[in-house]
Design a protein around this motif. Structure first.
Motif, PDB file in Angstrom:
ATOM      1  N   HIS A  21       6.166   1.991   1.288  1.00 15.81           N
ATOM      2  CA  HIS A  21       5.376   3.224   1.226  1.00 15.81           C
ATOM      3  C   HIS A  21       6.022   4.271   0.319  1.00 15.81           C
ATOM      4  O   HIS A  21       5.353   4.865  -0.508  1.00 15.81           O
ATOM      5  N   THR A  22       7.305   4.479   0.498  1.00 17.18           N
ATOM      6  CA  THR A  22       7.939   5.612  -0.177  1.00 17.18           C
ATOM      7  C   THR A  22       8.235   5.366  -1.650  1.00 17.18           C
ATOM      8  O   THR A  22       8.633   6.301  -2.344  1.00 17.18           O
ATOM      9  N   ASN A  23       8.050   4.159  -2.121  1.00 19.32           N
ATOM     10  CA  ASN A  23       8.286   3.887  -3.538  1.00 19.32           C
ATOM     11  C   ASN A  23       6.994   3.846  -4.355  1.00 19.32           C
ATOM     12  O   ASN A  23       7.032   3.631  -5.557  1.00 19.32           O
ATOM     13  N   SER A  24       5.866   4.048  -3.704  1.00 18.36           N
ATOM     14  CA  SER A  24       4.587   3.882  -4.401  1.00 18.36           C
ATOM     15  C   SER A  24       4.287   4.992  -5.401  1.00 18.36           C
ATOM     16  O   SER A  24       3.449   4.813  -6.278  1.00 18.36           O
ATOM     17  N   GLY A  25       4.966   6.121  -5.319  1.00 22.35           N
ATOM     18  CA  GLY A  25       4.751   7.180  -6.304  1.00 22.35           C
ATOM     19  C   GLY A  25       5.249   6.788  -7.683  1.00 22.35           C
ATOM     20  O   GLY A  25       4.643   7.123  -8.700  1.00 22.35           O
ATOM     21  N   ILE A  26       6.368   6.072  -7.737  1.00 17.37           N
ATOM     22  CA  ILE A  26       6.957   5.624  -8.997  1.00 17.37           C
ATOM     23  C   ILE A  26       6.465   4.221  -9.354  1.00 17.37           C
ATOM     24  O   ILE A  26       6.224   3.920 -10.517  1.00 17.37           O
ATOM     25  N   PHE A  27       6.345   3.372  -8.345  1.00 15.71           N
ATOM     26  CA  PHE A  27       5.964   1.976  -8.555  1.00 15.71           C
ATOM     27  C   PHE A  27       4.696   1.658  -7.765  1.00 15.71           C
ATOM     28  O   PHE A  27       4.768   1.093  -6.672  1.00 15.71           O
ATOM     29  N   PRO A  28       3.534   2.014  -8.280  1.00 14.32           N
ATOM     30  CA  PRO A  28       2.294   1.847  -7.519  1.00 14.32           C
ATOM     31  C   PRO A  28       1.946   0.391  -7.208  1.00 14.32           C
ATOM     32  O   PRO A  28       1.157   0.132  -6.295  1.00 14.32           O
ATOM     33  N   HIS A  29       2.532  -0.558  -7.941  1.00 12.94           N
ATOM     34  CA  HIS A  29       2.224  -1.966  -7.676  1.00 12.94           C
ATOM     35  C   HIS A  29       2.747  -2.426  -6.314  1.00 12.94           C
ATOM     36  O   HIS A  29       2.270  -3.417  -5.773  1.00 12.94           O
ATOM     37  N   ILE A  30       3.701  -1.702  -5.739  1.00 12.01           N
ATOM     38  CA  ILE A  30       4.270  -2.104  -4.454  1.00 12.01           C
ATOM     39  C   ILE A  30       3.218  -2.038  -3.358  1.00 12.01           C
ATOM     40  O   ILE A  30       3.137  -2.930  -2.516  1.00 12.01           O
ATOM     41  N   ASN A  31       2.436  -0.982  -3.352  1.00 13.90           N
ATOM     42  CA  ASN A  31       1.424  -0.808  -2.306  1.00 13.90           C
ATOM     43  C   ASN A  31       0.204  -0.113  -2.909  1.00 13.90           C
ATOM     44  O   ASN A  31      -0.018   1.069  -2.687  1.00 13.90           O
ATOM     45  N   PRO A  32      -0.609  -0.856  -3.673  1.00 16.19           N
ATOM     46  CA  PRO A  32      -1.722  -0.219  -4.382  1.00 16.19           C
ATOM     47  C   PRO A  32      -2.715   0.499  -3.474  1.00 16.19           C
ATOM     48  O   PRO A  32      -3.321   1.476  -3.884  1.00 16.19           O
ATOM     49  N   ALA A  33      -2.845   0.055  -2.247  1.00 18.55           N
ATOM     50  CA  ALA A  33      -3.807   0.689  -1.340  1.00 18.55           C
ATOM     51  C   ALA A  33      -3.414   2.126  -1.018  1.00 18.55           C
ATOM     52  O   ALA A  33      -4.271   2.943  -0.700  1.00 18.55           O
ATOM     53  N   GLU A  34      -2.136   2.441  -1.096  1.00 19.83           N
ATOM     54  CA  GLU A  34      -1.689   3.791  -0.752  1.00 19.83           C
ATOM     55  C   GLU A  34      -1.579   4.727  -1.946  1.00 19.83           C
ATOM     56  O   GLU A  34      -1.247   5.888  -1.775  1.00 19.83           O
ATOM     57  N   ILE A  35      -1.822   4.241  -3.119  1.00 20.19           N
ATOM     58  CA  ILE A  35      -1.657   5.096  -4.293  1.00 20.19           C
ATOM     59  C   ILE A  35      -2.603   6.295  -4.241  1.00 20.19           C
ATOM     60  O   ILE A  35      -2.271   7.373  -4.730  1.00 20.19           O
ATOM     61  N   LEU A  36      -3.746   6.149  -3.594  1.00 19.92           N
ATOM     62  CA  LEU A  36      -4.688   7.265  -3.489  1.00 19.92           C
ATOM     63  C   LEU A  36      -4.096   8.426  -2.696  1.00 19.92           C
ATOM     64  O   LEU A  36      -4.360   9.588  -3.009  1.00 19.92           O
ATOM     65  N   ILE A  37      -3.290   8.125  -1.700  1.00 16.28           N
ATOM     66  CA  ILE A  37      -2.648   9.183  -0.917  1.00 16.28           C
ATOM     67  C   ILE A  37      -1.694   9.959  -1.814  1.00 16.28           C
ATOM     68  O   ILE A  37      -1.729  11.192  -1.872  1.00 16.28           O
ATOM     69  N   TYR A  38      -0.838   9.217  -2.516  1.00 16.14           N
ATOM     70  CA  TYR A  38       0.118   9.878  -3.411  1.00 16.14           C
ATOM     71  C   TYR A  38      -0.613  10.655  -4.501  1.00 16.14           C
ATOM     72  O   TYR A  38      -0.252  11.789  -4.813  1.00 16.14           O
ATOM     73  N   LEU A  39      -1.648  10.040  -5.088  1.00 17.56           N
ATOM     74  CA  LEU A  39      -2.373  10.721  -6.162  1.00 17.56           C
ATOM     75  C   LEU A  39      -3.044  11.998  -5.684  1.00 17.56           C
ATOM     76  O   LEU A  39      -3.152  12.961  -6.435  1.00 17.56           O
ATOM     77  N   PHE A  97       9.999  -4.024  -4.498  1.00 19.17           N
ATOM     78  CA  PHE A  97       9.710  -3.950  -5.927  1.00 19.17           C
ATOM     79  C   PHE A  97       9.225  -5.297  -6.462  1.00 19.17           C
ATOM     80  O   PHE A  97       8.275  -5.362  -7.238  1.00 19.17           O
ATOM     81  N   MET A  98       9.881  -6.371  -6.074  1.00 17.59           N
ATOM     82  CA  MET A  98       9.555  -7.691  -6.618  1.00 17.59           C
ATOM     83  C   MET A  98       8.348  -8.332  -5.942  1.00 17.59           C
ATOM     84  O   MET A  98       7.563  -9.005  -6.596  1.00 17.59           O
ATOM     85  N   LEU A  99       8.208  -8.144  -4.633  1.00 17.38           N
ATOM     86  CA  LEU A  99       7.168  -8.858  -3.885  1.00 17.38           C
ATOM     87  C   LEU A  99       6.009  -7.972  -3.443  1.00 17.38           C
ATOM     88  O   LEU A  99       4.927  -8.470  -3.159  1.00 17.38           O
ATOM     89  N   GLY A 100       6.231  -6.667  -3.357  1.00 16.50           N
ATOM     90  CA  GLY A 100       5.168  -5.766  -2.911  1.00 16.50           C
ATOM     91  C   GLY A 100       4.938  -5.863  -1.414  1.00 16.50           C
ATOM     92  O   GLY A 100       5.610  -6.599  -0.693  1.00 16.50           O
ATOM     93  N   ASN A 101       3.972  -5.087  -0.973  1.00 10.95           N
ATOM     94  CA  ASN A 101       3.602  -5.056   0.432  1.00 10.95           C
ATOM     95  C   ASN A 101       2.474  -6.049   0.652  1.00 10.95           C
ATOM     96  O   ASN A 101       1.534  -6.059  -0.125  1.00 10.95           O
TER      97      ASN A 101
END
Length: 183
Positions: A107-125, A76-80
């Motif tokens: 990876h698994t927190n990117s649905g709620i917190f997209p800043h953690i792994n912005p590259a994967e937000i497209l998968i969740y979206l 959450f604080m540092l991201g991937n």
């Protein structure tokens, strides 16, 4: 002859694309990671090694803290991928397990917190889009993804302890289970 020209052009195209990707890293993620490292080291210097090591000892003493709380807070604080750097405060035996858990938390927190792994937000979206097309709210999906992730990520870290112990025995080495302090 035309085949050779197309082949040579395609062959060089691979290297050109590689160069473009590399330049994207040089102007994108590398400076970001460098600044996060500088920030992390500055915070550690301000707080002090002894205090950071004391916090690390508390976090490494308990599997729930080691594979659930610390990796989540780090993600959450540092991201991937910077969340993985917190593994440097782990005893050698727990480093593989922390990596397993922390990398999954990214990876698994990117649905709620997209800043953690912005590259994967497209998968969740993409998945969330299917849910919303059914007329459903995507928020429960994101929450379930995160909650299942907590469980799976903890299991991943905890299970890696067993594989580390197996490899340790197989190789005839003994990894430290306590944090070596630097003062």
């Amino acid at each position: 002859m035309e085949f050779l020209v197309k082949f040579a052009s395609a062959f060089m195209g691979v290297f050109q694309l590689g160069g473009e990707q590399f330049m994207g890293w040089v102007t994108g993620i590398i400076p970001t990671i460098l600044m996060l490292l500088v920030m992390m080291n500055a915070i550690i210097a301000l707080i002090g090694d002894q205090r950071i090591e004391a916090i690390a000892k508390v976090c490494t003493s308990n599997p729930l803290l080691r594979y659930l709380v610390l990796p989540w807070v780090s993600a959450f604080m540092l991201g991937n991928p910077m969340a993985l750097s917190m593994g440097k405060f782990m005893p050698e035996f727990y480093k593989p397990s922390y990596y397993a858990s922390a990398s999954y938390h990214c990876h698994t927190n990117s649905g709620i917190f997209p800043h953690i792994n912005p590259a994967e937000i497209l998968i969740y979206l993409g998945i969330a889009n299917g849910v919303t097309q059914l007329g459903l709210d995507a928020t429960p999906l994101a929450l379930r993804y995160m909650l299942v992730g907590f469980i799976a990520n903890f299991i991943s870290g905890f299970a890696t302890d067993f594989t580390t112990a197996f490899v340790e025995k197989q190789q005839g080495v003994k990894l430290s289970r306590t944090l070596k302090t630097h003062h």
